[in-house]
Design an enzyme around this catalytic site. Structure first.
Site, PDB file in Angstrom:
ATOM      1  N   GLY A  19      12.899  -0.833   6.802  1.00 55.41           N
ATOM      2  CA  GLY A  19      11.627  -0.819   6.083  1.00 55.41           C
ATOM      3  C   GLY A  19      11.702  -1.559   4.763  1.00 55.41           C
ATOM      4  N   GLY A  21       9.273  -1.759   2.313  1.00 57.09           N
ATOM      5  CA  GLY A  21       8.235  -1.374   1.357  1.00 57.09           C
ATOM      6  C   GLY A  21       8.826  -1.279  -0.042  1.00 57.09           C
ATOM      7  N   PHE A  22       8.162  -0.546  -0.913  1.00 54.03           N
ATOM      8  CA  PHE A  22       8.630  -0.438  -2.296  1.00 54.03           C
ATOM      9  C   PHE A  22      10.045   0.145  -2.365  1.00 54.03           C
ATOM     10  CE2 PHE A  22       3.962  -0.286  -3.232  1.00 54.03           C
ATOM     11  CZ  PHE A  22       3.919  -1.434  -3.996  1.00 54.03           C
ATOM     12  N   VAL A  87      12.440  -1.324  15.000  1.00 55.41           N
ATOM     13  CA  VAL A  87      13.455  -0.309  15.305  1.00 55.41           C
ATOM     14  C   VAL A  87      12.889   0.657  16.336  1.00 55.41           C
ATOM     15  CG1 VAL A  87      14.786   1.617  14.377  1.00 55.41           C
ATOM     16  CG2 VAL A  87      14.577  -0.509  13.077  1.00 55.41           C
ATOM     17  N   GLU A 178     -11.476   3.934  -4.682  1.00 60.53           N
ATOM     18  CA  GLU A 178     -11.476   2.510  -5.016  1.00 60.53           C
ATOM     19  C   GLU A 178     -12.301   1.699  -4.021  1.00 60.53           C
ATOM     20  OE1 GLU A 178      -7.239   2.316  -7.462  1.00 60.53           O
ATOM     21  OE2 GLU A 178      -7.246   1.832  -5.326  1.00 60.53           O
ATOM     22  N   ASP A 308       8.132   7.301   0.957  1.00 60.38           N
ATOM     23  CA  ASP A 308       7.157   8.227   1.547  1.00 60.38           C
ATOM     24  C   ASP A 308       7.731   9.071   2.665  1.00 60.38           C
ATOM     25  OD1 ASP A 308       5.358   7.163  -0.194  1.00 60.38           O
ATOM     26  OD2 ASP A 308       4.157   6.093   1.299  1.00 60.38           O
ATOM     27  N   GLN A 326       5.700   4.952  -7.326  1.00 64.41           N
ATOM     28  CA  GLN A 326       6.713   5.260  -8.336  1.00 64.41           C
ATOM     29  C   GLN A 326       7.893   6.072  -7.803  1.00 64.41           C
ATOM     30  OE1 GLN A 326       7.761   4.539 -11.425  1.00 64.41           O
ATOM     31  NE2 GLN A 326       6.325   2.836 -11.279  1.00 64.41           N
TER      32      GLN A 326
END
Length: 443
Positions: A19, A21-22, A87, A178, A308, A326
């Site tokens: 993965g 991501g962040f 995967v 948003e 996450d 964060q």
């Protein structure tokens, strides 16, 4: 028999990260000087800056402005290897990862698969709603919004016209808020110029929230101010409601009320994206992997989870840390240090999350921010919060070109009240063809 994926052994401990991501990205950065072989596996060859996906979906920025190739990010990191693959499972006994390109051996495995949209088991809603978790989702939303109005120009029937012009957003968290704000700005400043024959007083934006507050997890001031902003923009907020069913045309609420819309945007929650082969005992509520204070998955010595997908249960976080950027960034950075300690025989250090606050933008000059700096809390709304939100998101985007393009788009939108990326390219979400609808009524 499954073949081995072609990747050279370097004689150094191999860390496989699933993965990009962040969390995964930050871990790769943290291991740049470590004496290991770092292998990143992702089914895309680029990192997506997810906080701005809704702006792609509402024609504010271009899709390629919020993505950046992994190989470009780490082109100077000598211990980095990337494989484009999906995967399929993990054999924890043999320490093998089974992928679409073959088997890969690992010494240390890090699961950073993030989260996926949670439809709470409703297959019909999953099929008919639009989620917004990746670039294809965002482009599908943009295409659908624009296509709806093109179709609306050819419609005389009042109900069918409204079904194309009205939007239902499910979920009153940051993404839902948003999106509602962005759509209301399009309704006021952009669409009336593009589609002069349509009466945009008839365009309704509905926001469905299961509880009695918006932006759960933020301060009461932020929640109340977000509500005030959205109501001022003409968004209809439905508190204490849940979507019971949606067939692509009629939205049925648990209260028995009905809304008519061809476009339901699902921002109601996420669930972890675990990998087959990890013991079920390690999974907690929400499909998150239970980890200890070192982000090590319960029941394993050399398998870790960050971001996450990871649930580090503590007295202050009984359900794990919030599924936000964060915690993912901080866990990725910290695990990089701990893996280096592990390899060099030093004791591991526990992870401590430093909450720096949460922000959400509702529209031009309208945002809310709960910030935590130097052990103090700061709450701000309006222009200052909007400016802070814009600045932090801009500097967080990867790549100078991307930052420049986003900045140019934002400045153009700010001074002209325009959204310049109104292009229909690719697939739209069409559940029921206009001509197929004959007799449907609102309850």
């Amino acid at each position: 028999m499954t073949k081995n994926a072609k990747i050279a052994e370097t004689g150094k401990p191999r860390v496989i990260i699933i993965g990009g991501g962040f969390a995964g990205l930050e871990l790769v950065k943290a291991l740049r000087h470590a004496d290991v072989q770092v292998v990143l596996i992702d089914k895309q060859n680029f990192h997506t800056f997810q906080p701005l996906l809704y702006q792609v979906g509402t024609a504010a920025v271009e899709a390629d402005s919020i993505v950046y190739p992994f190989r470009k990010i780490f082109d100077e990191q000598q211990n980095f290897y990337f494989r484009l693959a999906e995967v399929q499972s993990v054999d924890t006994g043999k320490q093998l990862v089974e992928t679409s390109i073959g088997l890969l051996r690992y010494d240390y495995l890090v699961i950073a698969t993030g989260a996926t949209t949670n439809f709470y088991g409703d297959e019909e809603i999953q099929k008919t709603a639009i989620s917004i978790k990746n670039i294809p989702d965002a482009l599908s939303l943009r295409n659908t919004i624009l296509s709806n109005f093109e179709k609306a120009l050819q419609i005389d029937d009042e109900e069918q016209l409204n079904s194309l012009m009205d939007y239902v957003i499910v979920g009153g968290g940051p993404t839902g808020v948003e999106l509602a704000g962005a759509l209301s700005e399009l309704r006021k400043h952009v669409f009336p110029k593009d589609y002069k024959e349509l009466d945009f007083i008839k365009m309704d934006i509905h926001l469905i929230q299961s509880g009695d507050l918006l932006l759960k997890g933020m301060s009461a001031e932020a929640s109340q101010k977000a509500r005030e902003y959205l109501e001022k923009f003409g968004v209809k907020i439905w508190f204490n409601r849940r979507v019971k069913a949606y067939d692509g045309y009629t939205v049925l609420l648990d209260s028995g009320e009905k809304l008519i819309s061809r476009t339901l945007i699902w921002a109601a929650g996420v669930t972890g994206a675990p990998i087959a082969g990890i013991r079920k005992e390690s999974l907690l509520k929400g499909n998150r992997l239970q980890v200890d204070e070192y982000n090590r998955v319960t029941g394993y010595e050399n398998i870790f989870a960050i971001g996450d997908i990871a649930a580090m249960v503590t007295p202050g976080n009984p359900e794990g840390h919030p599924m936000l950027a964060q915690p993912a960034l901080q866990q990725g950075h910290h695990l990089g240090k701990n893996l280096n300690y592990l390899i060099t025989g030093k004791p591991l250090k526990p992870f401590h999350y430093h909450d720096r606050g949460t922000m959400a933008t509702i529209g031009r000059n309208q945002a809310v921010a709960d910030l935590k700096l130097f052990s103090k809390e700061y709450k701000t709304q309006g222009f200052l919060a909007w400016f802070i939100w814009a600045f932090i998101h801009l500097i967080s985007i990867i790549g100078f070109r991307n930052r420049l393009f986003v900045l140019v788009n934002w400045l153009g939108s700010y001074f002209t009240y325009d959204k310049g990326i109104r292009l229909i390219v690719g697939k739209t979400k069409e559940n029921i063809p206009v001509e197929a609808v004959t007799e449907k009524t609102v309850g």
